[in-house]
Design an enzyme around this catalytic site. Structure first.
Site, PDB file in Angstrom:
ATOM      1  N   LEU A   8      -2.243  17.120 -63.597  1.00 35.44           N
ATOM      2  CA  LEU A   8      -3.360  15.971 -63.415  1.00 35.44           C
ATOM      3  C   LEU A   8      -3.545  15.250 -62.363  1.00 35.44           C
ATOM      4  CD1 LEU A   8      -3.166  14.722 -67.056  1.00 35.44           C
ATOM      5  CD2 LEU A   8      -4.023  16.949 -66.485  1.00 35.44           C
ATOM      6  N   GLY A  11      -6.975  10.935 -61.048  1.00 36.24           N
ATOM      7  CA  GLY A  11      -6.941   9.680 -60.740  1.00 36.24           C
ATOM      8  C   GLY A  11      -7.394   9.120 -59.440  1.00 36.24           C
ATOM      9  N   ARG A  15      -4.210   1.302 -56.820  1.00 35.26           N
ATOM     10  CA  ARG A  15      -3.244   0.343 -56.105  1.00 35.26           C
ATOM     11  C   ARG A  15      -2.650   0.904 -54.753  1.00 35.26           C
ATOM     12  NH1 ARG A  15       1.227  -0.781 -60.265  1.00 35.26           N
ATOM     13  NH2 ARG A  15       0.378   0.884 -61.538  1.00 35.26           N
ATOM     14  N   LYS A  22      -4.580   9.784 -53.646  1.00 36.61           N
ATOM     15  CA  LYS A  22      -3.088   9.174 -53.957  1.00 36.61           C
ATOM     16  C   LYS A  22      -2.523  10.498 -53.678  1.00 36.61           C
ATOM     17  CE  LYS A  22      -1.464   8.082 -58.128  1.00 36.61           C
ATOM     18  NZ  LYS A  22      -1.220   6.975 -59.112  1.00 36.61           N
ATOM     19  N   GLY A  81      -9.237   9.245 -69.294  1.00 38.87           N
ATOM     20  CA  GLY A  81      -7.761   9.353 -69.908  1.00 38.87           C
ATOM     21  C   GLY A  81      -7.039  10.631 -69.806  1.00 38.87           C
ATOM     22  N   GLY A 104       0.265  14.962 -60.691  1.00 36.03           N
ATOM     23  CA  GLY A 104       0.418  15.376 -59.313  1.00 36.03           C
ATOM     24  C   GLY A 104       0.862  14.179 -58.494  1.00 36.03           C
ATOM     25  N   LYS A 351       7.879  24.326 -21.721  1.00 34.50           N
ATOM     26  CA  LYS A 351       6.857  24.905 -22.750  1.00 34.50           C
ATOM     27  C   LYS A 351       6.678  26.504 -22.464  1.00 34.50           C
ATOM     28  CE  LYS A 351       2.542  25.679 -22.036  1.00 34.50           C
ATOM     29  NZ  LYS A 351       1.271  25.418 -21.410  1.00 34.50           N
ATOM     30  N   ASN A 386       1.742  25.713 -13.369  1.00 42.90           N
ATOM     31  CA  ASN A 386       1.028  26.740 -13.942  1.00 42.90           C
ATOM     32  C   ASN A 386      -0.422  26.850 -14.158  1.00 42.90           C
ATOM     33  OD1 ASN A 386       1.305  24.530 -15.799  1.00 42.90           O
ATOM     34  ND2 ASN A 386       1.706  25.468 -17.606  1.00 42.90           N
ATOM     35  N   TYR A 387      -1.215  25.916 -13.846  1.00 37.64           N
ATOM     36  CA  TYR A 387      -2.586  25.331 -14.363  1.00 37.64           C
ATOM     37  C   TYR A 387      -3.471  25.275 -13.191  1.00 37.64           C
ATOM     38  CZ  TYR A 387      -6.447  23.314 -16.943  1.00 37.64           C
ATOM     39  OH  TYR A 387      -7.486  23.294 -17.747  1.00 37.64           O
TER      40      TYR A 387
HETATM   41  C1  UD1 Z   1       0.907   7.772 -68.764  1.00 36.31           C
HETATM   42  C2  UD1 Z   1       1.317   8.208 -70.517  1.00 36.31           C
HETATM   43  C3  UD1 Z   1       2.414   7.254 -70.657  1.00 36.31           C
HETATM   44  C4  UD1 Z   1       3.816   7.622 -69.749  1.00 36.31           C
HETATM   45  C5  UD1 Z   1       3.367   7.258 -68.324  1.00 36.31           C
HETATM   46  C6  UD1 Z   1       4.265   8.099 -67.598  1.00 36.31           C
HETATM   47  C7  UD1 Z   1      -0.864   8.607 -71.413  1.00 36.31           C
HETATM   48  C8  UD1 Z   1      -1.846   8.005 -72.097  1.00 36.31           C
HETATM   49  N1  UD1 Z   1       0.142   7.857 -71.072  1.00 36.31           N
HETATM   50  O1  UD1 Z   1       0.553   6.649 -68.902  1.00 36.31           O
HETATM   51  O2  UD1 Z   1       2.766   7.628 -72.001  1.00 36.31           O
HETATM   52  O3  UD1 Z   1       4.708   6.845 -70.068  1.00 36.31           O
HETATM   53  O4  UD1 Z   1       2.374   8.258 -67.873  1.00 36.31           O
HETATM   54  O5  UD1 Z   1       4.006   7.814 -66.218  1.00 36.31           O
HETATM   55  O6  UD1 Z   1      -0.859   9.939 -70.809  1.00 36.31           O
HETATM   56  N2  UD1 Z   1      -5.285  11.104 -64.967  1.00 36.31           N
HETATM   57  C9  UD1 Z   1      -6.186  11.753 -64.763  1.00 36.31           C
HETATM   58  N3  UD1 Z   1      -7.366  11.634 -65.361  1.00 36.31           N
HETATM   59  C10 UD1 Z   1      -7.657  10.647 -66.012  1.00 36.31           C
HETATM   60  C11 UD1 Z   1      -6.354   9.900 -66.337  1.00 36.31           C
HETATM   61  C12 UD1 Z   1      -5.177  10.215 -65.795  1.00 36.31           C
HETATM   62  O7  UD1 Z   1      -6.279  12.971 -63.885  1.00 36.31           O
HETATM   63  O8  UD1 Z   1      -8.445  10.370 -66.883  1.00 36.31           O
HETATM   64  C13 UD1 Z   1      -4.041  11.233 -64.135  1.00 36.31           C
HETATM   65  C14 UD1 Z   1      -3.501  10.173 -63.126  1.00 36.31           C
HETATM   66  O9  UD1 Z   1      -4.278  10.462 -61.888  1.00 36.31           O
HETATM   67  C15 UD1 Z   1      -2.279  10.251 -62.987  1.00 36.31           C
HETATM   68  C16 UD1 Z   1      -1.745  10.932 -64.354  1.00 36.31           C
HETATM   69  O10 UD1 Z   1      -2.869  11.209 -64.983  1.00 36.31           O
HETATM   70  O11 UD1 Z   1      -1.409  11.150 -62.006  1.00 36.31           O
HETATM   71  C17 UD1 Z   1      -1.190   9.681 -65.372  1.00 36.31           C
HETATM   72  O12 UD1 Z   1      -2.323   8.796 -65.512  1.00 36.31           O
HETATM   73  P1  UD1 Z   1      -2.182   7.112 -65.782  1.00 36.31           P
HETATM   74  O13 UD1 Z   1      -3.406   6.631 -66.016  1.00 36.31           O
HETATM   75  O14 UD1 Z   1      -1.381   6.704 -64.493  1.00 36.31           O
HETATM   76  O15 UD1 Z   1      -1.183   7.259 -66.859  1.00 36.31           O
HETATM   77  P2  UD1 Z   1      -0.030   5.988 -67.378  1.00 36.31           P
HETATM   78  O16 UD1 Z   1      -0.860   4.964 -67.549  1.00 36.31           O
HETATM   79  O17 UD1 Z   1       0.897   5.838 -66.190  1.00 36.31           O
END
Ligand code: UD1
Ligand code: CA
Length: 456
Positions: A8, A11, A15, A22, A81, A104, A351, A386-387
């Site tokens: 995944l 995101g 931050r 990221k 999510g 990721g 070089k 050289n050039y």
């Molecule tokens: C998530 C877990 C949490 C765990 C934590 C560990 C869920 C709901 N919660 O929370 O239980 O303790 O990771 O770090 O899974 N991402 C997407 N698309 C989205 C949302 C997220 O690709 O729609 C990716 C983000 O880029 C990130 C990862 O998923 O790399 C985690 O997402 P994030 O929102 O940071 O989850 P946490 O709140 O940290």
């Protein structure tokens, strides 16, 4: 067993306060996502699916340009999510494959940990990576009943009592494709964040009679994610310290394990000494007994046994033989190949140059596009011209040549065996073996009265 990692990476990483997605921020010289892709590749998966959203084009371009990885891409246009993100990848997942869901932005998970998770997933079980967190805030909490995992509750949805739980969800799950597909169809977004939580599949799996097998990482920073530049810097230091420990256990002396950075792969022989603030990039090899002075930068460099590289030297895409002495303040640019027992001194730039065994360029010179034999001495302030403003030309210097100081060698040029060049010459014609060549105005002796300061 067929494994399909689903990474995944959709995101935004708000931050980070960055224009760069990221997962493209770098740790030890590699983008965060590339760490994950490199590690999961070791599982010999049937395929890898990466879910991208924010900065998708930049992420794809980076992976294509910088790596040999060719994952399948799934797009999540709106970040609804982690559960929703995984749904976007389901088209690429076979029913009998084991999906290994990772993030990721969690770069340091070890392949053994992934393997243990994959091994924990089968027709009746799901593998879940959990750990005892010193500081559980922010993580999903693991809910257990009579010892068995029954679900995960996210920080924002947890009761005061649940918030005291210190076993947390690291975020990595291994589950059979057909189970994942059916469970993801059942999750909703009726929760504190209005998101589709991947973590909800755990409770649903238990209801379906699946057993949840917890797997633990070897160390906690294996599961640390990067959400801010502070976390990135912290993980970088932890990772570098791991590398330093490894180098020391393989027989290298580090003046300060906290002041060496390896951004790539470094192979060291025995009794290698690395002083402070040395940066290694790409793929570097140091033979037995090599010593690297402080503040050096080596990129794709091979250094032979017994060679001393002194302070403030940079070596890029080059190789050095055995028992050579390089620097201080030397700059070896791409295509430099130095033989055994060669000397390159201060403020020397090379070089595309071959320098034969025992040859020396000790001071203040530019040596480019040349092939130099053995036991050649290049005097201080020699410039290889050289050039010509349009094209580069080659200089050949045969064995035992002596080039006097402050000489310009205008290429193309060949200086044959044993020839000597007088100091201060500009040499533009080939020099035959054994001859002395010089282009120097004759010295004159004149009578002369030196001016004195006028008295006011
Ligand atoms: C998530 C877990 C949490 C765990 C934590 C560990 C869920 C709901 N919660 O929370 O239980 O303790 O990771 O770090 O899974 N991402 C997407 N698309 C989205 C949302 C997220 O690709 O729609 C990716 C983000 O880029 C990130 C990862 O998923 O790399 C985690 O997402 P994030 O929102 O940071 O989850 P946490 O709140 O940290
Ligand atoms: Ca996170």
């Amino acid at each position: 067993m067929s494994i399909r990692p689903i990474v995944l990476a959709a995101g935004k990483g708000t931050r980070m306060r960055s224009a760069l997605p990221k997962v493209l921020h770098r740790l030890a010289g590699r983008p965060l996502l590339v760490h994950v892709l490199d590690t999961v590749a070791e599982l010999a998966p049937v395929g890898v699916t990466v879910v991208v959203g924010h900065g998708a084009d930049a992420v794809k371009a980076c992976v294509a340009d910088e790596t040999g990885h060719r994952p399948e891409w799934a797009t999540q246009t709106e970040q609804l999510g982690t559960g929703h993100a995984v749904r976007m990848a389901l088209d690429t997942l076979g029913d009998d494959e084991i999906a290994l869901i990772t993030y990721g932005d969690v770069p340091l998970t070890r392949v053994d940990t992934y393997r243990a998770l994959v091994d924990a997933a089968n027709d009746s079980t799901l593998g879940l990576l959990t750990l005892e967190a010193v500081e559980p805030t922010g993580y999903g909490r693991i809910l257990r009943e009579a010892g068995a995992i029954v679900g995960i509750v996210e920080q924002k949805d947890a009761s005061a009592e649940q918030l005291t739980i210190t076993e947390v969800n690291a975020g990595v799950i291994a589950i059979r494709g057909k189970h994942l597909k059916s469970l993801l169809g059942k999750i909703g977004n009726d929760n504190a964040q209005g998101e589709y939580y991947l973590t909800d599949i755990v409770g649903l799996a238990v209801e379906d009679g699946l057993e949840i097998k917890a797997v633990h990482p070897g160390s906690n920073h294996e599961v640390d994610g990067v959400n801010s530049r502070h976390q990135l810097a912290r993980l970088e230091r932890l990772h570098q310290l791991d590398i330093a420990e490894e180098l020391m256990s393989l027989g290298a002396t580090l003046a300060d394990p906290a002041r060496v950075d390896v951004r790539g792969k470094l192979v060291t022989g025995q009794d290698v000494l690395i002083d402070v603030n040395v940066v290694f990039e790409g793929s570097c090899t140091l033979g037995d007994g090599v010593s690297i002075g402080p503040n050096c930068v080596l990129r794709n460099a091979r250094v032979g046994a017994g060679t001393v590289v002194r302070a403030h030297t940079t070596i890029e895409d080059s190789s050095v033989g055995e028992n050579a002495s390089i620097g201080p303040y030397a700059r070896l640019r791409p295509g430099t190949q130095l033989g055994d027992s060669t000397h390159i001194g201060n403020f020397v730039e090379t070089k595309n140059t071959l320098l034969g065994n025992g040859s020396k360029v000790n001071h203040l010179s530019y040596v480019g596009d040349s092939s130099i034999g053995t036991k050649v001495n290049i005097g201080a302030g020699t410039i290889f011209c050289n050039y010509d403003g349009a094209n580069k030309h080659q200089t050949t210097i045969e064995d035992d040549v002596f080039v006097g100081s402050n000489t310009a060698l205008v290429a193309p040029l060949t200086i044959a065996t044993g020839a000597t060049i007088g100091a201060g010459s500009t040499i533009s014609q080939d020099v035959p073996a054994g001859k002395l060549a010089l282009t120097r105005a004759r010295q004159r002796m004149l009578d002369w009265i030196r001016p004195v300061k006028s008295v006011k």
